[in-house]
Design a protein around this motif. Sequence first.
Motif, mmCIF file in Angstrom:
data_model
loop_
_atom_site.group_PDB
_atom_site.id
_atom_site.type_symbol
_atom_site.label_atom_id
_atom_site.label_comp_id
_atom_site.label_asym_id
_atom_site.label_seq_id
_atom_site.Cartn_x
_atom_site.Cartn_y
_atom_site.Cartn_z
ATOM 1 N N VAL A 29 19.129 30.856 -21.071
ATOM 2 C CA VAL A 29 18.579 29.698 -20.364
ATOM 3 C C VAL A 29 19.092 28.396 -20.974
ATOM 4 O O VAL A 29 19.485 27.461 -20.270
ATOM 5 N N VAL A 30 19.120 28.340 -22.310
ATOM 6 C CA VAL A 30 19.640 27.145 -22.992
ATOM 7 C C VAL A 30 21.123 26.960 -22.677
ATOM 8 O O VAL A 30 21.582 25.840 -22.414
ATOM 9 N N GLN A 31 21.887 28.055 -22.703
ATOM 10 C CA GLN A 31 23.314 27.979 -22.406
ATOM 11 C C GLN A 31 23.559 27.524 -20.970
ATOM 12 O O GLN A 31 24.560 26.865 -20.683
ATOM 13 N N ALA A 32 22.626 27.841 -20.073
ATOM 14 C CA ALA A 32 22.755 27.426 -18.677
ATOM 15 C C ALA A 32 22.336 25.972 -18.465
ATOM 16 O O ALA A 32 22.406 25.461 -17.348
ATOM 17 N N GLY A 33 21.898 25.302 -19.542
ATOM 18 C CA GLY A 33 21.546 23.889 -19.449
ATOM 19 C C GLY A 33 20.104 23.622 -19.092
ATOM 20 O O GLY A 33 19.761 22.504 -18.677
ATOM 21 N N CYS A 34 19.224 24.613 -19.284
ATOM 22 C CA CYS A 34 17.805 24.442 -18.962
ATOM 23 C C CYS A 34 16.957 24.619 -20.214
ATOM 24 O O CYS A 34 17.461 24.997 -21.275
ATOM 25 N N THR A 35 15.674 24.336 -20.092
ATOM 26 C CA THR A 35 14.745 24.464 -21.205
ATOM 27 C C THR A 35 13.881 25.704 -21.019
ATOM 28 O O THR A 35 13.193 25.825 -20.005
ATOM 29 N N PRO A 36 13.891 26.660 -21.971
ATOM 30 C CA PRO A 36 13.037 27.844 -21.841
ATOM 31 C C PRO A 36 11.600 27.531 -22.259
ATOM 32 O O PRO A 36 11.358 26.810 -23.232
ATOM 33 N N MET A 37 10.656 28.075 -21.525
ATOM 34 C CA MET A 37 9.236 27.942 -21.846
ATOM 35 C C MET A 37 8.638 29.345 -21.768
ATOM 36 O O MET A 37 8.460 29.881 -20.681
ATOM 37 N N THR A 38 8.350 29.962 -22.927
ATOM 38 C CA THR A 38 7.896 31.349 -22.947
ATOM 39 C C THR A 38 6.370 31.433 -22.912
ATOM 40 O O THR A 38 5.673 30.582 -23.465
ATOM 41 N N VAL A 39 5.869 32.485 -22.256
ATOM 42 C CA VAL A 39 4.441 32.770 -22.204
ATOM 43 C C VAL A 39 4.252 34.266 -22.454
ATOM 44 O O VAL A 39 5.148 35.064 -22.201
ATOM 45 N N SER A 40 3.057 34.638 -22.945
ATOM 46 C CA SER A 40 2.794 36.043 -23.227
ATOM 47 C C SER A 40 1.540 36.577 -22.560
ATOM 48 O O SER A 40 1.322 37.777 -22.534
ATOM 49 N N THR A 41 0.695 35.687 -22.013
ATOM 50 C CA THR A 41 -0.512 36.125 -21.325
ATOM 51 C C THR A 41 -0.631 35.389 -20.000
ATOM 52 O O THR A 41 0.028 34.358 -19.773
ATOM 53 N N LYS A 42 -1.520 35.876 -19.134
ATOM 54 C CA LYS A 42 -1.698 35.237 -17.836
ATOM 55 C C LYS A 42 -2.333 33.853 -17.984
ATOM 56 O O LYS A 42 -2.041 32.949 -17.191
ATOM 57 N N THR A 43 -3.176 33.687 -18.999
ATOM 58 C CA THR A 43 -3.784 32.370 -19.227
ATOM 59 C C THR A 43 -2.725 31.360 -19.636
ATOM 60 O O THR A 43 -2.699 30.227 -19.137
ATOM 61 N N GLN A 44 -1.841 31.744 -20.569
ATOM 62 C CA GLN A 44 -0.760 30.847 -20.967
ATOM 63 C C GLN A 44 0.141 30.521 -19.786
ATOM 64 O O GLN A 44 0.565 29.367 -19.621
ATOM 65 N N ALA A 45 0.422 31.526 -18.954
ATOM 66 C CA ALA A 45 1.293 31.303 -17.802
ATOM 67 C C ALA A 45 0.681 30.291 -16.843
ATOM 68 O O ALA A 45 1.359 29.381 -16.357
ATOM 69 N N ALA A 46 -0.611 30.434 -16.572
ATOM 70 C CA ALA A 46 -1.277 29.505 -15.655
ATOM 71 C C ALA A 46 -1.346 28.103 -16.246
ATOM 72 O O ALA A 46 -1.100 27.101 -15.555
#
Length: 392
Positions: A29-46
């Motif tokens: 994602v970084v190499q493609a010129g974007c910013t990665p934002m990782t999540v591990s639970t449904k609460t974090q995702a929301a």
Amino acid sequence: MEAFQNKPARAILIYDPSATSCELVCAAVVQAGCTPMTVSTKTQAAEMTLAHGASGTGTLSALILDASADAALSEIILRSILGVPGAEDLVGLLLVDPQNPTPLPSAAGLPSLARPFSRSELVTVIKETLGDLPSDADTNCVATGRASSEPGARPTLRCELPDFPLHSALHALDAAYASGVVSVDEQALSAKLVVHDGRVLRATMGGDGDDPTHGIGFYLPHGDDGTTQDHEAALERVTRGTLHAETLMAAVEAHAFEVMRVVGTWKRATLTFWPQPPAAPFDEWCASHTSPRPPALGSAVLACMASAERVLEMQARSMEFDQVLLRRDIEVARLRETLDEEELQVLEHINGKLTLKEVSRKAGYGSFAVAKIVARLSHAGIVERRAPPTFV
């Protein structure tokens, strides 16, 4: 939240339960010129979608979901993201197992990439599939549905309380420097918070019936009648010079926090945010006033969290330690991803036979600590008190 605003404008939300695989995806994602934002639970995702999607900073534009390991959990993560207004406009990409190319029937139309793959392959797919920002004509969106072209025609945030905590919703609006009206409704009761650039301009509450929270007044010292005044009357006093702006802003802050404190006690309410510029004269005055400035919405977040903690402490102190508790397994399964280790440890010993004191001893925590955990679980509808037997 503020540091994120200095990163590239386009961000991609990533759910990948494998730490090694997640590192590979983030690097691509970084190499493609974007910013990665990782999540591990449904609460974090929301929460992340709420804070940085269309309802928040607007920097989030795409989703990469690893559906190869656990399709059921991936479906839960996807549904939690789609529960946030504006998420339907995110472009999506699924990572799948070649033996199961369509693990999520509800998202069968999304582009996918089968494992194993190299970082360069993923970069190519990201640039080809996620390279363009979503538009109304985009067919690769996570779900169907479009916003009206008329500004303010629909809310940009809607969530159910307490499934989505009040302080989390306000935090997302604060991070986005939101301007508009936060409305919270529960049956005949309604509360509103007018905000501008993340600042609280005015709070109101009203409703039908005999509820004690009906029509919480806006109190100011030395009013013409010595009691409650509305906002426009308070503005007139400031204009006449009979009321200091500092006193008015302090009253705005105290009133807003009191309204949000009451809202935080509502069992089943819906929070909606409507973006719009200040309309009432009082709101326009507050929005343009800089000394002192209107209270920050972030302060309301802290006040709501502190209030919720005080309520839990009061409930915990009033609990009977010889009561027997029942666990609602359906709710445990539904909310399992949002529960922390201590809550799961306590739930393990709630079986409809042990008293609260016995649960505390078996869980290995202090009685009051367990009482607070049980109060929180009771508020979420996960545990309930077992009714004593009736003898006839």
